[in-house]
Design a protein around this motif. Structure first.
Motif, PDB file in Angstrom:
ATOM      1  N   UNK A  59       7.926   7.384   5.845  1.00 37.34           N
ATOM      2  CA  UNK A  59       8.070   5.709   5.898  1.00 37.34           C
ATOM      3  C   UNK A  59       7.225   5.123   6.868  1.00 37.34           C
ATOM      4  N   UNK A  60       6.033   6.198   7.556  1.00 37.02           N
ATOM      5  CA  UNK A  60       4.933   5.837   8.533  1.00 37.02           C
ATOM      6  C   UNK A  60       3.804   4.809   7.593  1.00 37.02           C
ATOM      7  N   UNK A  61       3.432   5.942   6.826  1.00 37.21           N
ATOM      8  CA  UNK A  61       2.104   4.986   6.228  1.00 37.21           C
ATOM      9  C   UNK A  61       1.825   3.960   5.495  1.00 37.21           C
ATOM     10  N   UNK A  62       3.110   3.419   4.286  1.00 34.58           N
ATOM     11  CA  UNK A  62       3.094   2.626   4.243  1.00 34.58           C
ATOM     12  C   UNK A  62       3.554   1.553   4.401  1.00 34.58           C
ATOM     13  N   UNK A  63       4.366   1.686   6.157  1.00 36.29           N
ATOM     14  CA  UNK A  63       5.132   0.896   7.002  1.00 36.29           C
ATOM     15  C   UNK A  63       3.596   0.045   7.762  1.00 36.29           C
ATOM     16  N   UNK A  64       2.893   1.484   8.607  1.00 30.76           N
ATOM     17  CA  UNK A  64       2.318   0.791   9.396  1.00 30.76           C
ATOM     18  C   UNK A  64       1.176   0.198   8.722  1.00 30.76           C
ATOM     19  N   UNK A  65       0.367   1.358   7.556  1.00 26.08           N
ATOM     20  CA  UNK A  65      -0.825   0.501   7.148  1.00 26.08           C
ATOM     21  C   UNK A  65      -0.929  -0.467   5.870  1.00 26.08           C
ATOM     22  N   UNK A  66       0.605  -0.793   5.406  1.00 31.32           N
ATOM     23  CA  UNK A  66       0.829  -1.903   4.669  1.00 31.32           C
ATOM     24  C   UNK A  66       1.875  -2.347   4.686  1.00 31.32           C
ATOM     25  N   UNK A  67       2.650  -2.284   6.185  1.00 29.02           N
ATOM     26  CA  UNK A  67       4.032  -3.340   5.698  1.00 29.02           C
ATOM     27  C   UNK A  67       4.571  -3.333   5.063  1.00 29.02           C
ATOM     28  N   UNK A  68       4.931  -2.637   4.287  1.00 33.12           N
ATOM     29  CA  UNK A  68       5.599  -3.082   3.130  1.00 33.12           C
ATOM     30  C   UNK A  68       7.590  -2.555   2.799  1.00 33.12           C
ATOM     31  N   UNK A  69       8.140  -2.506   1.751  1.00 35.95           N
ATOM     32  CA  UNK A  69       9.613  -3.054   2.093  1.00 35.95           C
ATOM     33  C   UNK A  69       9.395  -0.604   0.914  1.00 35.95           C
ATOM     34  N   UNK A  70      10.820  -1.056   1.257  1.00 35.44           N
ATOM     35  CA  UNK A  70      11.029   0.504   0.868  1.00 35.44           C
ATOM     36  C   UNK A  70      11.720   0.724  -0.797  1.00 35.44           C
ATOM     37  N   UNK A  71      11.634  -0.005  -1.391  1.00 41.77           N
ATOM     38  CA  UNK A  71      11.761   0.064  -3.152  1.00 41.77           C
ATOM     39  C   UNK A  71      13.440   1.088  -2.796  1.00 41.77           C
ATOM     40  N   UNK A  72      13.384   2.056  -3.705  1.00 43.09           N
ATOM     41  CA  UNK A  72      14.527   2.926  -3.693  1.00 43.09           C
ATOM     42  C   UNK A  72      15.244   3.792  -2.721  1.00 43.09           C
ATOM     43  N   UNK A  73      13.669   4.447  -2.202  1.00 45.10           N
ATOM     44  CA  UNK A  73      13.429   6.124  -1.617  1.00 45.10           C
ATOM     45  C   UNK A  73      12.568   6.293  -1.006  1.00 45.10           C
ATOM     46  N   UNK A  74      12.381   4.833   0.158  1.00 45.38           N
ATOM     47  CA  UNK A  74      10.595   4.695  -0.049  1.00 45.38           C
ATOM     48  C   UNK A  74       9.616   4.591  -0.658  1.00 45.38           C
ATOM     49  N   UNK A  75       8.991   3.590  -0.387  1.00 44.82           N
ATOM     50  CA  UNK A  75       7.608   3.021  -1.003  1.00 44.82           C
ATOM     51  C   UNK A  75       7.175   4.369  -1.536  1.00 44.82           C
ATOM     52  N   UNK A  76       6.815   5.539  -0.823  1.00 39.22           N
ATOM     53  CA  UNK A  76       5.544   6.747  -1.559  1.00 39.22           C
ATOM     54  C   UNK A  76       6.885   7.059  -2.708  1.00 39.22           C
ATOM     55  N   UNK A  77       8.582   7.523  -2.330  1.00 35.39           N
ATOM     56  CA  UNK A  77       8.575   7.712  -3.606  1.00 35.39           C
ATOM     57  C   UNK A  77       8.655   7.004  -4.822  1.00 35.39           C
ATOM     58  N   UNK A  78       8.313   6.086  -5.208  1.00 35.32           N
ATOM     59  CA  UNK A  78       7.917   4.717  -6.578  1.00 35.32           C
ATOM     60  C   UNK A  78       7.133   6.168  -7.459  1.00 35.32           C
ATOM     61  N   UNK A  79       5.877   6.988  -6.445  1.00 34.93           N
ATOM     62  CA  UNK A  79       4.812   7.737  -7.520  1.00 34.93           C
ATOM     63  C   UNK A  79       4.150   6.552  -8.014  1.00 34.93           C
ATOM     64  N   UNK A  80       3.937   6.827  -9.532  1.00 38.51           N
ATOM     65  CA  UNK A  80       2.862   5.921 -10.063  1.00 38.51           C
ATOM     66  C   UNK A  80       3.436   5.161 -10.797  1.00 38.51           C
TER      67      UNK A  80
END
Length: 682
Positions: free
Chosen positions: A334-355
């Protein structure tokens, strides 16, 4: 033949009586095995994890959790047992006993996982790729011979008892019918959750007595069959009024087009950081250091586990220091999308959305648009958790991970052939040796993510920091009894001392660079290290934030609560106020920006995600909603339970509103309009 023939001549009532009697006898042995596994788990944790709570109180709670699991499964098992029994009695016995054996195997494996990691394993298992799981298992110690032997011994004992003990249990069949009936009542009653509430002093103790199988299967069920029936209309005119019962300082954004861009809103132009700075004419370098596992529980003055970071403590007195700061997640994903993008989580964390990650603006691409050179340094594999994919999509200039290190010097010790990568010393040296420092270079945004303080906490200077661990306990004036308790976590504390020492060395070396005087440093934890028992639920997210720079004209210690999602907005507003950056007027930031009030308060609404499938924490004002429980956050970031149904309903409605918006992103919604993204990333 005679046994089968005699069985065939039994009436249906007699078959039902025999089946019920045998089923209940075997089921009682199952319950006994659950109790036995709980007893062994508590004994084991008492030895290796220095459990502080009363043993018999923990055993009582643990057995109660076992009873609830036993009751939940009773009716289903009874129905299948009857079906098998009518066809073939011996097959029914064998099948049911085999089921219980598998249940014991799963429970034992989950207990061993918890004892090693102090984390409950849930459906987050399904959110990692096979490669990620293999790397995590390998680098964290894998399956040691001792662990395998422990597992086999426990399983052998369970199987032996299961095949031997039921024959000695002879009870009236009428008593046996009570079990499936009670199971039906428990399964369909709304009070089941209330009966499973646990009231213990620490989160660690509550997790310890939780039945690990029940947690895993319940979490897995909601992962594959998620709840989506949020009862809040996020487009209603009175949505902002949802906070009327909360702290009056908590307000919502002015959203622009929630149906198409649920988080897109008018940005605030409040710059709270400029009053603390004497900035130079040239844009400053920004260096963000994300320290693996750096929790406030053991960091700096006032840490309830003791101050294990003497350098950071000293640095914080020369900085802007938020002591009541929150990470957005309970794990690194969760740290990169939160601290760099102030982003929501989607279903499994923003990074979990992949492409499928939607286009969004961040500290990375916005500063690059304004002339910055961006870089990311990590001693491990940047492809883990889709970090590399996220960074590439944000137009990162330089991405350095373990594959870009030219020597093996600095590699962390291998465990079962695996290593996370390079230690903090090698990471910082790589950054200092490869980033430009002359006055003609572009301004820099550098993000560093450390890995040395990650499980299994093995470092290259192991003995030196074992010695420092002993010295530090003496400096903290620990009693011999307390020292013995802390030695159960010697590896963890030694890695923290190492992390702190390497940060000190990094700053000493950075001071020799000509660009030091024009650099702003931010240091925070990605989350609190879970392998040291936690006192409260919020503890998992409680991390420090230190903002240090030679350009600071005054320092301050903030007791107000902010989070990772507040960092990017505040940094950009600081730079925009002083250097006329080209930034959008409307943004999608989840955070409102850092709060610099020195007194304890919270003006934010902060959603938190503990694991990739455990999104049940929401902080509003000084209240923390954790699932169906409400806590008040105290000034020392401790928590106390609150029984206020009206307040809880208000916060639950607010959280459901966020989850509805978050679900739009999960289902393919956009963060910002394409035209805005193109304008600031071209």
């Amino acid at each position: 033949m005679s046994q089968i023939s005699s069985f065939d001549h039994l009436s249906f009532r007699e078959k039902l009586i025999n089946a019920t009697r045998e089923f209940f006898s075997i089921s009682l042995v199952w319950l006994f095995l659950l109790f036995l596994l709980s007893l062994l788990e508590l004994f084991y944790n008492t030895l290796v994890n220095a459990v502080q709570e009363n043993f018999f109180r923990l055993l009582m709670y643990s057995c109660w959790m076992d009873v609830l699991l036993w009751l939940k499964w009773g009716a289903v098992c009874y129905i299948f047992y009857l079906i098998f029994y009518v066809v073939h009695p011996k097959s029914a016995k064998f099948t049911f006993k085999t089921f219980i054996c598998f249940a014991a195997i799963i429970q034992t494996a989950l207990v061993l996982y918890f004892t090693t990691s102090l984390n409950l394993l849930g459906a987050d298992l399904f959110s990692y790729s096979l490669q990620d799981v293999q790397q995590t298992l390998g680098a964290s110690g894998g399956l040691s011979v001792v662990a395998v032997l422990q597992f086999l011994v426990v399983v052998a004992i369970c199987i032996s008892i299961l095949w031997w003990l039921p024959g000695f249990i002879k009870l009236p069949w009428a008593l046996g019918i009570i079990y499936p009936l009670a199971s039906v009542i428990i399964f369909f009653t709304s009070t089941t959750l209330a009966w499973s509430q646990i009231s213990l002093q620490t989160t660690f103790a509550s997790n310890l007595v939780t039945n690990k199988s029940d947690y895993f299967f319940t979490s897995s069920y909601y992962y594959f069959f998620p709840k989506t029936d949020y009862d809040v209309d996020i487009y209603a005119d009175n949505y902002i009024g949802i906070y009327d019962n909360l702290d009056n300082s908590v307000v919502d954004y002015e959203y622009l087009d929630e149906s198409n861009y649920p988080f897109y809103h008018v940005d605030s132009d409040t710059d709270v950081l400029s009053p603390y700075f004497n900035l130079n004419e040239k844009k400053p370098n920004i260096v963000i250091i994300l320290v693996e596992g750096l929790g406030r529980a053991f960091t700096n003055k006032g840490a309830y586990l003791g101050n294990w970071t003497p350098f950071l403590d000293s640095l914080s007195t020369q900085s802007l220091y938020w002591k009541n700061f929150l990470s957005q997640g309970g794990r690194t994903f969760a740290v990169l999308p939160s601290i760099l993008g102030s982003l929501p989580f989607a279903q499994s964390g923003y990074l979990g959305m992949g492409e499928k990650m939607p286009n969004q603006l961040s500290l990375l691409n916005l500063l690059k648009h304004n002339g910055y050179e961006t870089s990311f340094y990590y001693g491990g594999d940047a492809s883990f958790d889709n970090m590399e994919l996220y960074l590439r999509r944000n137009k990162i200039d330089d991405l350095i991970d373990k594959d870009k290190f030219s020597t093996n010097s600095g590699l962390l010790p291998e465990t079962n052939g695996f290593t996370w990568g390079y230690d903090d010393e090698a990471l910082y040296a790589k950054y200092l040796n490869t980033r430009p420092s002359d006055s003609m270079a572009k301004p820099q945004l550098g993000v560093l993510l450390t890995v040395s303080s990650h499980n299994p906490f093995k470092i290259n200077q192991q003995q030196e920091f074992y010695d420092r661990f002993e010295e530090r306990m003496t400096q903290l004036d620990f009693s011999e009894s307390k020292k013995q308790d802390y030695r159960a976590y010697r590896d963890q504390y030694a890695s923290i001392l190492y992390t702190d020492a390497m940060l000190k060395k990094f700053f000493e070396n950075y001071e020799k660079r000509p660009d030091f005087s024009n650099t702003i440093f931010l240091i925070t934890g990605d989350h609190r290290m879970p392998e040291i028992p936690m006192a409260t639920v919020i503890d998992r997210y409680h991390v420090p934030l230190i903002l240090y720079s030679p350009m600071l004209k005054r320092t301050s210690e903030m007791a107000s609560i902010s989070s990772h999602s507040d960092v990017a907005p505040s940094i950009l507003r600081l730079l925009k106020s002083n250097y006329q950056l080209d930034l959008p007027e409307d943004t999608s930031w989840l955070g409102k920006g850092l709060d610099t009030v020195v007194n304890f308060r919270n003006i934010h609404q902060i959603p938190l995600i503990q694991t990739k499938v455990n999104m049940k924490d929401y902080v509003v004002g000084t209240y923390h909603l954790n699932g169906d429980r409400l806590y008040e956050i105290l000034e020392d970031m401790g928590e106390r339970p609150v029984n206020d149904s009206k307040q809880q309903k208000s916060i639950m409605d607010a959280y459901n509103g966020f989850k509805q918006k978050n679900a739009i992103i999960t289902n393919g919604g956009k963060i910002i309009p394409d035209s805005v993204y193109i304008k600031y990333t071209n």
